[in-house]
Design an enzyme around this catalytic site. Structure first.
Site, PDB file in Angstrom:
ATOM      1  CB  CYS A  53      -0.932   0.019   1.201  1.00 27.88           C
ATOM      2  SG  CYS A  53      -2.061  -1.373   1.203  1.00 27.88           S
ATOM      3  CG  HIS A 103      -3.263   3.371   2.360  1.00 26.89           C
ATOM      4  ND1 HIS A 103      -3.506   3.104   1.044  1.00 26.89           N
ATOM      5  CD2 HIS A 103      -3.463   2.213   3.039  1.00 26.89           C
ATOM      6  CE1 HIS A 103      -3.845   1.823   0.923  1.00 26.89           C
ATOM      7  NE2 HIS A 103      -3.815   1.270   2.116  1.00 26.89           N
ATOM      8  CG  ASN A 125      -6.407  -0.961   1.265  1.00 25.03           C
ATOM      9  OD1 ASN A 125      -5.719  -0.475   0.376  1.00 25.03           O
ATOM     10  ND2 ASN A 125      -5.889  -1.495   2.363  1.00 25.03           N
TER      11      ASN A 125
HETATM   12  N1  ACO Z   1     -18.456  -8.576   9.033  1.00 30.38           N
HETATM   13  C1  ACO Z   1     -18.902  -8.861  10.264  1.00 30.38           C
HETATM   14  N2  ACO Z   1     -18.083  -9.184  11.280  1.00 30.38           N
HETATM   15  C2  ACO Z   1     -16.766  -9.180  11.034  1.00 30.38           C
HETATM   16  C3  ACO Z   1     -16.245  -8.890   9.764  1.00 30.38           C
HETATM   17  C4  ACO Z   1     -17.149  -8.595   8.736  1.00 30.38           C
HETATM   18  N3  ACO Z   1     -16.755  -8.293   7.487  1.00 30.38           N
HETATM   19  N4  ACO Z   1     -14.902  -8.972   9.817  1.00 30.38           N
HETATM   20  C5  ACO Z   1     -14.592  -9.298  11.069  1.00 30.38           C
HETATM   21  N5  ACO Z   1     -15.711  -9.432  11.806  1.00 30.38           N
HETATM   22  C6  ACO Z   1     -15.848  -9.783  13.216  1.00 30.38           C
HETATM   23  C7  ACO Z   1     -14.659 -10.537  13.718  1.00 30.38           C
HETATM   24  O1  ACO Z   1     -14.787 -11.903  13.406  1.00 30.38           O
HETATM   25  C8  ACO Z   1     -14.732 -10.258  15.190  1.00 30.38           C
HETATM   26  O2  ACO Z   1     -15.673 -11.145  15.767  1.00 30.38           O
HETATM   27  P1  ACO Z   1     -15.350 -11.857  17.181  1.00 30.38           P
HETATM   28  O3  ACO Z   1     -15.207 -10.720  18.149  1.00 30.38           O
HETATM   29  O4  ACO Z   1     -16.573 -12.690  17.384  1.00 30.38           O
HETATM   30  O5  ACO Z   1     -14.093 -12.618  16.963  1.00 30.38           O
HETATM   31  C9  ACO Z   1     -15.314  -8.859  15.275  1.00 30.38           C
HETATM   32  O6  ACO Z   1     -15.905  -8.604  13.994  1.00 30.38           O
HETATM   33  C10 ACO Z   1     -14.318  -7.780  15.552  1.00 30.38           C
HETATM   34  O7  ACO Z   1     -13.177  -7.959  14.730  1.00 30.38           O
HETATM   35  P2  ACO Z   1     -11.926  -7.032  14.873  1.00 30.38           P
HETATM   36  O8  ACO Z   1     -10.818  -7.594  14.057  1.00 30.38           O
HETATM   37  O9  ACO Z   1     -11.687  -6.730  16.301  1.00 30.38           O
HETATM   38  O10 ACO Z   1     -12.487  -5.715  14.177  1.00 30.38           O
HETATM   39  P3  ACO Z   1     -11.724  -4.350  14.044  1.00 30.38           P
HETATM   40  O11 ACO Z   1     -12.513  -3.299  14.666  1.00 30.38           O
HETATM   41  O12 ACO Z   1     -10.285  -4.464  14.396  1.00 30.38           O
HETATM   42  O13 ACO Z   1     -11.810  -4.110  12.467  1.00 30.38           O
HETATM   43  C11 ACO Z   1     -10.472  -4.288  10.484  1.00 30.38           C
HETATM   44  C12 ACO Z   1     -11.219  -5.027  11.584  1.00 30.38           C
HETATM   45  C13 ACO Z   1     -11.477  -3.447   9.736  1.00 30.38           C
HETATM   46  C14 ACO Z   1      -9.816  -5.280   9.569  1.00 30.38           C
HETATM   47  C15 ACO Z   1      -9.409  -3.378  11.134  1.00 30.38           C
HETATM   48  O14 ACO Z   1      -8.665  -4.106  12.050  1.00 30.38           O
HETATM   49  C16 ACO Z   1      -8.488  -2.737  10.125  1.00 30.38           C
HETATM   50  O15 ACO Z   1      -8.866  -1.853   9.387  1.00 30.38           O
HETATM   51  N6  ACO Z   1      -7.183  -3.125  10.113  1.00 30.38           N
HETATM   52  C17 ACO Z   1      -6.179  -2.451   9.314  1.00 30.38           C
HETATM   53  C18 ACO Z   1      -6.182  -2.797   7.874  1.00 30.38           C
HETATM   54  C19 ACO Z   1      -5.099  -1.971   7.179  1.00 30.38           C
HETATM   55  O16 ACO Z   1      -4.738  -0.880   7.588  1.00 30.38           O
HETATM   56  N7  ACO Z   1      -4.516  -2.417   6.132  1.00 30.38           N
HETATM   57  C20 ACO Z   1      -3.478  -1.523   5.546  1.00 30.38           C
HETATM   58  C21 ACO Z   1      -2.558  -2.134   4.809  1.00 30.38           C
HETATM   59  S1  ACO Z   1      -3.273  -3.021   3.493  1.00 30.38           S
HETATM   60  C22 ACO Z   1      -1.979  -3.477   2.422  1.00 30.38           C
HETATM   61  O17 ACO Z   1      -0.832  -3.182   2.579  1.00 30.38           O
HETATM   62  C23 ACO Z   1      -2.373  -4.362   1.297  1.00 30.38           C
END
Ligand code: ACO
Length: 327
Positions: free
Chosen positions: A116, A254, A284
């Protein structure tokens, strides 16, 4: 006194597949909801490649538009740098295929993989090449078809990504100290935990499990690292160049998660009115994110000549960086 010439944004272009997947469409594929995706990420829809589009076609379209916008002929381009983690084929470099498609027969062409952060990394390289006098017309492209490497059965990742390409034609500015162009770049990486965000398949290491064919991400860990690294990079580049958040006209971060974007803006005291957000439309798109946002901002009049633009990125590697440019 004449100063080494900075890389100046002479032209911008963007391309995205016509096919759009809304959050509601994804509700039919995995156990998720529009509400969860919107509130946790800010994403509402994403463009995904159909049979006719791929990293090569998208990169070529964006590159052609950037050349047109700059008024530069393909033969005048002497370097093509293409940031991607989803190349069209294993090798040769997608940049060489784009070179051929554009008719940029006097260019050198190379792919870089900084995930990214690909566009900010490429900008750092382009700035060095232009300042040293090695190149005069650098076509910098970020292009991805993330839809081809995500696991459409994994709700943790498939909702987050989209496909697109963006391109910038960079050329020397006027050579005056007060001229427009890239004022500073900062890039870093940390390869200590590559498994935090990776795809094992696609290289030469044998694939051991079904999951290794797809992008895998430890979302929470990446989130924390991204917030810290993007804030640090934004702060550092402003300090290095002698500016503050108040001086910035437009922040183009980003677009991985709305909460990361807001945290980055807060760190450098930039109000959200000055932050470009298009995550709702694209999700993204990795290396394509920043140039797509820039091209759209220019086309809509949101980014104008003389504006001070701060770009900040974070991605797999981990890689991160920032750049400050006067348009
Ligand atoms: N729909 C419904 N529920 C979901 C989904 C979904 N699509 N995805 C995850 N959940 C659930 C999980 O299973 C979890 O359930 P559990 O508590 O029963 O285990 C719950 O939601 C919470 O999950 P978290 O991982 O704690 O959610 P979080 O608030 O952290 O959000 C996310 C997840 C959106 C992925 C976030 O962590 C994020 O944005 N991370 C960074 C991504 C990023 O910056 N990438 C950049 C680089 S990309 C590159 O280089 C290619």
């Amino acid at each position: 006194m004449r100063h080494p010439e900075r890389a100046f944004f002479k032209g911008l272009g963007a391309a995205a597949p016509n096919k759009v997947l809304s959050n509601h469409d994804i509700e039919k594929l995995v156990d998720t909801s529009d509400e969860w995706i919107r509130t946790r990420t800010g994403i509402e829809r994403r463009h995904v490649a159909d049979d006719d589009s791929n990293t090569l076609t998208l990169a070529t379209e964006a590159g052609r538009k950037a050349l047109l916008d700059a008024g530069v002929e393909p033969e005048e381009v002497d370097m093509i740098i293409l940031g991607t983690l989803t190349p069209y084929i294993g090798f040769p470099a997608t940049a060489c295929l784009v070179q051929n498609a554009l008719g940029a027969r006097n260019a050198a062409a190379v792919d870089i993989n900084a995930a990214c952060s690909g566009f900010v990394y490429g900008l750092h390289l382009a700035q060095g090449l232009i300042r040293s006098g090695a190149n005069r017309n650098v076509l910098l492209i970020g292009a991805e078809t993330m839809s081809r490497i995500v696991n459409w059965k994994d709700r943790n990742t498939c909702v987050l990504f989209g496909d697109a390409a963006g391109a910038a034609l960079l050329a020397p500015g006027s050579g005056r100290e007060d001229s427009a162009g890239v004022l500073g770049t900062y890039i870093r990486s940390d390869g200590v935990q590559p498994e935090m965000l990776c795809r094992i398949a696609g290289g030469t290491r044998p694939v051991a499990t079904e999951e290794e064919n797809y992008l895998q991400m430890s979302g929470k860990d990446v989130f924390k690292r991204a917030v810290t690294a993007m804030g640090d990079a934004a702060e550092l580049i402003l300090r290095q160049t002698g500016f503050s958040g108040e001086d910035v006209t437009l922040l183009i971060p980003h677009q991985a998660n709305m909460r990361i974007i807001e945290a980055t803006a807060r760190r450098v005291n930039i109000p959200m009115e000055k932050v470009l957000v298009n995550i709702q439309e694209y999700g993204n798109t990795s290396a394509a994110t920043i140039p797509v946002a820039m091209a759209e901002a220019k086309a809509s009049g949101r980014m104008r000549s003389g504006d001070l633009v701060l770009m900040v990125a974070f991605g797999a590697g981990m890689t991160w960086g920032a750049a400050l440019a006067r348009m």
